[in-house]
Design an enzyme around this catalytic site. Structure first.
Site, PDB file in Angstrom:
ATOM      1  N   HIS A   5       2.702  -4.756   0.626  1.00  0.00           N
ATOM      2  CA  HIS A   5       3.464  -4.809   1.877  1.00  0.00           C
ATOM      3  C   HIS A   5       2.477  -4.974   3.030  1.00  0.00           C
ATOM      4  CE1 HIS A   5       2.289  -0.667   2.652  1.00  0.00           C
ATOM      5  NE2 HIS A   5       2.870  -0.260   1.530  1.00  0.00           N
TER       6      HIS A   5
ATOM      7  N   HIS B 224      -0.729  -2.998   3.389  1.00  0.00           N
ATOM      8  CA  HIS B 224      -1.898  -3.439   2.607  1.00  0.00           C
ATOM      9  C   HIS B 224      -2.529  -4.677   3.239  1.00  0.00           C
ATOM     10  CE1 HIS B 224       0.739  -1.584  -0.628  1.00  0.00           C
ATOM     11  NE2 HIS B 224      -0.291  -0.786  -0.507  1.00  0.00           N
TER      12      HIS B 224
ATOM     13  N   CYS C 135       0.571  15.631  -6.699  1.00  0.00           N
ATOM     14  CA  CYS C 135       1.515  14.581  -6.273  1.00  0.00           C
ATOM     15  C   CYS C 135       1.127  13.306  -7.010  1.00  0.00           C
ATOM     16  CB  CYS C 135       1.462  14.360  -4.764  1.00  0.00           C
ATOM     17  SG  CYS C 135       2.390  12.876  -4.296  1.00  0.00           S
TER      18      CYS C 135
ATOM     19  N   CYS D 152       0.326  10.240  -4.744  1.00  0.00           N
ATOM     20  CA  CYS D 152      -1.032  10.278  -4.161  1.00  0.00           C
ATOM     21  C   CYS D 152      -2.097  10.276  -5.247  1.00  0.00           C
ATOM     22  CB  CYS D 152      -1.272  11.565  -3.370  1.00  0.00           C
ATOM     23  SG  CYS D 152      -0.369  11.739  -1.856  1.00  0.00           S
TER      24      CYS D 152
ATOM     25  N   CYS E 118       5.026  17.064  -1.152  1.00  0.00           N
ATOM     26  CA  CYS E 118       3.789  16.410  -0.730  1.00  0.00           C
ATOM     27  C   CYS E 118       3.918  16.041   0.751  1.00  0.00           C
ATOM     28  CB  CYS E 118       3.583  15.148  -1.571  1.00  0.00           C
ATOM     29  SG  CYS E 118       2.472  13.966  -0.794  1.00  0.00           S
TER      30      CYS E 118
ATOM     31  N   HIS F  81       4.246  11.945   0.900  1.00  0.00           N
ATOM     32  CA  HIS F  81       5.391  11.261   0.274  1.00  0.00           C
ATOM     33  C   HIS F  81       6.712  12.011   0.395  1.00  0.00           C
ATOM     34  CE1 HIS F  81       1.905   9.230  -1.484  1.00  0.00           C
ATOM     35  NE2 HIS F  81       2.688   8.178  -1.444  1.00  0.00           N
TER      36      HIS F  81
ATOM     37  N   LYS G  21       5.111   6.006   7.919  1.00  0.00           N
ATOM     38  CA  LYS G  21       4.168   5.117   7.239  1.00  0.00           C
ATOM     39  C   LYS G  21       4.957   4.151   6.370  1.00  0.00           C
ATOM     40  CE  LYS G  21       0.334   5.298   3.955  1.00  0.00           C
ATOM     41  NZ  LYS G  21       0.642   5.208   2.540  1.00  0.00           N
TER      42      LYS G  21
ATOM     43  N   LYS H 240       5.469   1.669  -0.313  1.00  0.00           N
ATOM     44  CA  LYS H 240       6.152   0.932  -1.358  1.00  0.00           C
ATOM     45  C   LYS H 240       7.383   1.684  -1.822  1.00  0.00           C
ATOM     46  CE  LYS H 240       2.058   0.476  -3.340  1.00  0.00           C
ATOM     47  NZ  LYS H 240       0.855   0.004  -4.026  1.00  0.00           N
TER      48      LYS H 240
HETATM   49  O1  ME8 Z   1      -4.621   4.600  -1.980  1.00  0.00           O
HETATM   50  N1  ME8 Z   1      -0.675   1.410   7.274  1.00  0.00           N
HETATM   51  O2  ME8 Z   1      -3.958   2.611  -2.895  1.00  0.00           O
HETATM   52  P1  ME8 Z   1      -2.635   2.294  -2.039  1.00  0.00           P
HETATM   53  C1  ME8 Z   1      -1.991   1.135   7.189  1.00  0.00           C
HETATM   54  N2  ME8 Z   1      -5.601   2.880  -4.878  1.00  0.00           N
HETATM   55  N3  ME8 Z   1      -2.634   1.026   6.024  1.00  0.00           N
HETATM   56  C2  ME8 Z   1      -1.920   1.193   4.904  1.00  0.00           C
HETATM   57  C3  ME8 Z   1      -0.543   1.469   4.907  1.00  0.00           C
HETATM   58  C4  ME8 Z   1       0.087   1.573   6.179  1.00  0.00           C
HETATM   59  N4  ME8 Z   1       1.371   1.795   6.329  1.00  0.00           N
HETATM   60  N5  ME8 Z   1      -0.123   1.557   3.638  1.00  0.00           N
HETATM   61  C5  ME8 Z   1      -1.209   1.345   2.863  1.00  0.00           C
HETATM   62  C6  ME8 Z   1      -4.727   3.727  -2.808  1.00  0.00           C
HETATM   63  N6  ME8 Z   1      -2.286   1.127   3.628  1.00  0.00           N
HETATM   64  C7  ME8 Z   1      -5.869   3.739  -3.794  1.00  0.00           C
HETATM   65  C8  ME8 Z   1      -7.145   3.344  -3.081  1.00  0.00           C
HETATM   66  S1  ME8 Z   1      -9.766   2.782  -3.099  1.00  0.00           S
HETATM   67  C9  ME8 Z   1     -11.047   3.084  -4.124  1.00  0.00           C
HETATM   68  C10 ME8 Z   1      -8.358   3.352  -3.957  1.00  0.00           C
HETATM   69  C11 ME8 Z   1      -3.650   0.866   3.210  1.00  0.00           C
HETATM   70  O3  ME8 Z   1      -2.097   1.045  -2.641  1.00  0.00           O
HETATM   71  C12 ME8 Z   1      -4.511   2.065   3.501  1.00  0.00           C
HETATM   72  O4  ME8 Z   1      -5.807   1.613   3.770  1.00  0.00           O
HETATM   73  O5  ME8 Z   1      -1.751   3.474  -1.967  1.00  0.00           O
HETATM   74  C13 ME8 Z   1      -4.489   2.764   2.171  1.00  0.00           C
HETATM   75  O6  ME8 Z   1      -5.539   3.653   2.132  1.00  0.00           O
HETATM   76  C14 ME8 Z   1      -4.643   1.566   1.277  1.00  0.00           C
HETATM   77  O7  ME8 Z   1      -3.716   0.647   1.820  1.00  0.00           O
HETATM   78  C15 ME8 Z   1      -4.433   1.802  -0.207  1.00  0.00           C
HETATM   79  O8  ME8 Z   1      -3.142   2.023  -0.556  1.00  0.00           O
END
Ligand code: ME8
Length: 517
Positions: free
Chosen positions: A31, A34, A139, A142, A157, A160, A306, A309
């Site tokens: 989304h 990301h 969680c 997370c 959590c 979430h 926030k 997904k």
């Molecule tokens: O946390 N606003 O993955 P993830 C801004 N796999 N940034 C956002 C966002 C939002 N609403 N939603 C997501 C993970 N992000 C792990 C990371 S790294 C070694 C492992 C961004 O798919 C934000 O930077 O849940 C978040 O930390 C990242 O997407 C990862 O999301």
């Protein structure tokens, strides 16, 4: 005569720049939350390529753990199929958005398994990993344990807003508590940005660090622990290592030493603890250098929440690209979202930014200039005036852009670039070249200056506008691509050679209608 040393001490040492995004979970499709860190990292990488730096830009997907296993079960497929399908959706989204990553890493790749096993074996051999047992609230969304005090209403959590689950396991512990002094030393230099986030990381350490459990026996969808068959590494201790895997840790140590530790991690504030405490500690435990810098963004919010997904507020990059085009999408997130604080997403703001900066300021300038060159200069672009009043504006715009990109502040960089465009529009209004005599020196001077500004803009805006920059480049008669130019030389006033055929095309950014409330 001694042989020339072409190793690390060589006179012709290249400047290297390594930038990463978080690797995204493959439980569901990408989304715009990301897309935001990915577009930001992409623009920064593109800027460093313009500077001539050897650049490595990494993104990828995080594919192990309970969250993915449960998503696969819900979809009636294997975790591997879940990972394959969703990882591809991230690749497709990044192709759509013109993301120029040099690598796309998947944590299910064999090279990554090798790297994880090697790095954590080193940490164990250095005395930082021991066996123990653990119980706590977990969680799954997370993939993290919480203390009872952190839970909302004692059960949910805080991120979430769903119940955390009680887990009890025998597992291996990482002796984080013994690395406090090293972490404080790392954090006491320029490592975490913005400053408030560095203080947050310092605060976590000053509260006192506990050892953390880094393996699981309850699932098998993970990287096996090489010294104990019953365990897999907990997903975060596998995921973080991706940044080392991608540049050769575990497969090509010479390559790794070229890039490490000159790395810049872009992350969201939700994963600060992992990147600013656990990750540097893991590296130190393995006898490696902690990363050079971590840049922490806020959240994109919709209606104050926030984007996620699992939430109802999902907006895909493709939805917005359909309305704004790829450049319109990229420009909005780079220009309007300041890196650091939270930012409320607004469709209306996106339309308004597109119309003011892209359709009006840039699009109108290009069509005005190409039209006048056709009417008054026979369609051939004149050279700029070396003494032009716009030369000083161009120089300060370049400084502003360079400073903004260097500090990962895309809005600052783009504002500086657009200032040159606004000044040029005002210069045309003052001089009214459309009223000047056809073929006169006077009109040639003004139009040469405006064409030079378009050349500079194509270069300086290319980290954000990947297609429009080349469209401008071609329209003013230049060959190749704006992105192939090299700064700072290409930013010097006077690079437009003149004598080139100028093309009058369709509007770059047709105006959009403001949606009704
Ligand atoms: O946390 N606003 O993955 P993830 C801004 N796999 N940034 C956002 C966002 C939002 N609403 N939603 C997501 C993970 N992000 C792990 C990371 S790294 C070694 C492992 C961004 O798919 C934000 O930077 O849940 C978040 O930390 C990242 O997407 C990862 O999301």
């Amino acid at each position: 005569m001694p042989a020339l040393d072409l190793g690390s001490g060589s006179l012709c040492a290249v400047s290297r720049f390594y930038i990463t995004t978080p690797i995204y979970y493959v439980n569901d499709a990408p989304h715009i939350g990301h897309a935001y860190p990915t577009v930001t990292a992409d623009a920064i990488a593109r800027w460093h390529r313009l500077l001539g730096d050897e650049t490595m830009f990494l993104t990828g997907t995080d594919e192990h753990g309970l969250k993915i296993q449960r998503a696969a079960e819900a979809n009636g497929i294997s975790p591997q199929e879940q990972a394959d399908n969703t990882s591809q959706r991230f690749r497709d989204a990044w192709d759509l958005l013109d993301i120029s990553n040099d690598q796309f890493i998947r944590t299910t790749e064999p090279r990554h398994h090798t790297a994880v096993q090697e790095l954590l074996t080193r940490a164990k051999e250095n005395g930082f990993i021991e066996k123990g047992s653990y119980a706590g609230y977990y969680c799954v969304a997370c993939e993290a344990y919480y203390n009872a005090d952190d839970l909302v209403d004692g059960t949910n959590c805080p991120i979430h807003e769903r119940p955390a689950e009680w887990f009890e396991e025998d597992n291996y512990f990482f002796k984080l508590s013994s690395l406090e002094a090293e972490l404080l030393e790392w954090l006491n230099s320029e490592t975490v940005f913005p400053e408030g986030k560095r203080n947050e990381a310092l605060g976590i350490i000053k509260l006192g660090l506990e050892d953390v459990s880094i393996t699981r026996t309850s699932i098998d969808w993970g990287v096996p622990v090489p010294w104990d068959d019953d365990h897999v590494f907990y997903v975060w201790y596998d995921a973080l290592i991706n940044y080392a895997t991608a540049v050769g840790f575990g497969s090509d140590i010479d390559e790794f030493n070229l890039w490490w530790p000159e790395t810049h991690h872009i992350i969201g504030k939700d994963i600060l603890r992992f990147h600013c405490v656990y990750w540097p500690a893991m590296l130190i435990a393995a006898g490696l250098q902690p990363p050079k810098q971590v840049h922490v963004s806020g959240f994109l919010l919709v209606g104050g929440k926030k984007l996620s997904k699992t939430g109802l507020t999902q907006i895909t990059p493709a939805d917005l690209v359909e309305d704004f085009g790829v450049d319109g999408f990229r420009y909005h997130f780079l220009r309007d979202v300041s890196f650091g604080p939270d930012s409320e997403f607004s469709y209306e703001q996106m339309v308004s930014r597109y119309n003011s900066d892209l359709a009006n300021t840039l699009g109108n300038l290009l069509s005005r200039v190409t039209t006048v060159v056709h009417k008054k200069c026979g369609g051939v672009g004149p050279a700029p005036n070396p003494e032009s009043e716009l030369a000083a504006v161009a120089a300060s715009s370049y400084q502003g852009a360079a400073d903004g990109w260097e500090r990962l502040q895309a809005p600052v960089a783009l504002e500086a670039t657009w200032n040159l465009l606004r000044e040029t529009n005002a210069y045309l209004e003052r001089n009214e070249p459309w009223k000047m005599e056809e073929g006169s020196d006077e009109v040639a001077t003004v139009m040469g200056d405006a064409l030079e500004v378009l050349r500079l803009t194509a270069i300086l805006a290319s980290p954000a506008l990947t297609s429009a920059s080349d469209a401008i480049w071609t329209a003013i008669g230049l060959d190749g691509s704006a992105a192939d130019e090299r700064l700072p030389d290409a930013a010097l006033w006077g690079g437009y050679p003149g004598g080139l055929p100028v093309i009058k095309g369709t509007p770059l950014f047709p105006r959009l209608k403001v949606p009704e409330a």
